[in-house]
Write an enzyme that holds these catalytic residues in place. Structure first.
Site, PDB file in Angstrom:
ATOM      1  N   ASP A  70       0.887  -1.209  -0.107  1.00  0.00           N
ATOM      2  CA  ASP A  70       0.040  -0.095  -0.062  1.00  0.00           C
ATOM      3  C   ASP A  70       0.958   1.397   0.042  1.00  0.00           C
ATOM      4  O   ASP A  70       2.158   1.206  -0.224  1.00  0.00           O
ATOM      5  CB  ASP A  70      -0.937   0.041   1.131  1.00  0.00           C
ATOM      6  CG  ASP A  70      -2.257   0.505   0.727  1.00  0.00           C
ATOM      7  OD1 ASP A  70      -2.390   1.905   0.246  1.00  0.00           O
ATOM      8  OD2 ASP A  70      -3.202   0.126   1.115  1.00  0.00           O
ATOM      9  N   HIS A 100     -12.652  -1.873  -8.048  1.00  0.00           N
ATOM     10  CA  HIS A 100     -13.784  -1.152  -8.330  1.00  0.00           C
ATOM     11  C   HIS A 100     -13.727   0.347  -7.801  1.00  0.00           C
ATOM     12  O   HIS A 100     -14.699   1.114  -8.425  1.00  0.00           O
ATOM     13  CB  HIS A 100     -14.917  -1.598  -7.207  1.00  0.00           C
ATOM     14  CG  HIS A 100     -14.826  -1.455  -6.079  1.00  0.00           C
ATOM     15  ND1 HIS A 100     -15.637  -1.648  -4.926  1.00  0.00           N
ATOM     16  CD2 HIS A 100     -13.643  -0.891  -5.160  1.00  0.00           C
ATOM     17  CE1 HIS A 100     -15.332  -1.369  -3.712  1.00  0.00           C
ATOM     18  NE2 HIS A 100     -14.032  -0.916  -3.778  1.00  0.00           N
TER      19      HIS A 100
END
Length: 424
Positions: A275, A326
């Site tokens: 991340d 998404h």
């Protein structure tokens, strides 16, 4: 031809009775019966299935027995409930009510520095949804099982605050965003831009402030503990033990909540959680604070990495993208997937854990409405939408001619499906 009303009422009433009977029988076998039902993900499969079926049948009965003419009344109530929950969270009422015992409205209003009459109004509306309760003849305030959980569970508290301070204000700007930008696909022309008066993308906005980055990561970790999003569904969606001591690269893995769940269930797997650097720094601290067994933490390492850069971990067993793609329009999703392909070995797979929108009415309404809600949330924050299976196929086909979706599975009760991609 649709069932007549009497047939529908009979069918759902029978389902309620049958499912409730299964759950009641199970509860009677327990030494200490709980005051509320545990998550369907933590009980035997048959009991979890009965809970899901009971919830769906009860939901359908509720709507069948409501007068359609009262739809605006019901929506008004729902809106005010949301507003009251936000109010209570903002003034930290859950943490001010004693975990055990009671407190008077007057004392509570003084502690929160809010008007006594408003406190009563908001609390009593919340009580109709089983948030808090009144105790004793003088009307003392006490926790219900739900509000006690909200006050004592840090993950749920994070999600509650994020909902109150970010999700709710963003949703209220949905009409204005459409009126201003109509069918815009730009990532910086969203309801979130209007709600927080900024000109960047949502991810630009949170990256500008380390506190926002951490807040977002914490909220995502919190969401992953709720039934429809629970990471335990990921464990049941694939035979992870078949990977032996393979490496799972958890891309955009935030605080590592998915990897931790998998590591606890599959003792041979190793994990790399990737991340942004700010998230990684905070996540390492949080992992240490949790004091998990060394047998789990020794197999998890964190790595700063951008989704759009070439994947540095070569030949991993799985490259996991859980609720990542998404957030991005098709072209960006394609770029993310293309960044992985050069790193893949002959047995590597890409796992996409995301919503696959169903045909309307093809799955239980209690599950479909969560998916539809997420669909709108995405649009309000990023101008993207959840995807159908055909949408996912179209994206994968543009990544690499060799990459194909080999398998799709959705665990009962989960709103996320697992799409397994392989090079063939």
């Amino acid at each position: 031809m649709a069932d007549c009303l009497s047939s529908q009422l009979e069918r759902y009433a029978n389902q309620v009775a049958s499912s409730a009977g299964i759950i009641i029988s199970h509860l009677k076998t327990l030494k200490d019966e709980p005051s509320t039902l545990p998550s369907e993900t933590t009980v035997p499969t048959a009991i979890g299935t009965a809970q899901l079926q009971l919830a769906e049948a009860a939901f359908q009965l509720l709507h069948l027995t409501r007068d359609p003419g009262n739809v605006l009344t019901n929506l008004t109530v729902d809106l005010q409930v949301i507003s009251s929950v936000r109010w209570l969270l903002h003034f930290e009422i859950p943490s001010l009510v004693p975990q055990e015992g009671t407190i008077s409205y007057q004392e509570l209003s003084c502690l929160a520095n809010v008007p006594d009459n408003l406190l009563r109004s908001h609390l009593r509306l919340a009580m109709t949804c089983h948030l808090f309760q009144e105790s004793g003849p003088t009307g003392m305030v006490a926790h219900s099982a739900v509000s006690r959980k909200l006050a004592s569970d840090p993950s749920l508290a994070y999600w509650g605050q994020y909902f109150a301070n970010t999700v709710f204000p963003t949703a209220t700007q949905s009409v204005n965003a459409t009126a201003t930008w109509a069918d815009s696909k730009q990532l910086n022309e969203t309801a979130h831009n209007l709600a927080f008066d900024h000109r960047g993308t949502f991810f630009d906005y949170i990256a500008q402030d380390p506190a926002r980055t951490v807040e977002f990561a914490n909220s995502m970790r919190a969401v992953s503990t709720t039934g429809p999003f629970d990471t335990c569904h990921l464990c049941k969606s694939f035979d992870w033990s078949s990977l032996g001591d393979g490496v799972v690269v958890d891309m955009g893995g935030s605080t590592g909540h998915a990897s931790i769940t998998l590591a606890e269930s599959f003792p041979s797997l190793r994990f790399v959680v990737q991340d942004l650097p700010d998230v990684v720094s905070d996540s390492i601290k949080r992992l240490e604070e949790r004091q998990l067994p060394l047998s789990v933490t020794s197999r998890i390492r964190f790595q700063g990495h951008s989704l759009f850069h070439l994947q540095p971990v070569k030949g991993a067993a799985v490259y996991l993208l859980r609720q990542i793609l998404h957030d991005w329009p098709n072209q960006e999703a394609i770029k993310i997937l293309r960044s992985i392909v050069p790193a893949m070995g002959p047995k590597s797979r890409i796992f996409i854990a995301d919503i696959v929108l169903p045909k309307t009415g093809s799955i239980p309404a209690t599950e479909e409405r969560v998916m539809r809600c997420n669909d709108l949330l995405l649009h309000q924050f990023t101008n993207t939408l959840e995807r159908t299976f055909e949408d996912w196929q179209a994206i994968v086909s543009r990544v690499d001619d060799r990459l194909q979706i080999q398998h799709v599975y959705r665990d009962p009760g989960s709103i996320l499906s697992l799409l397994v991609l392989e090079i063939v």
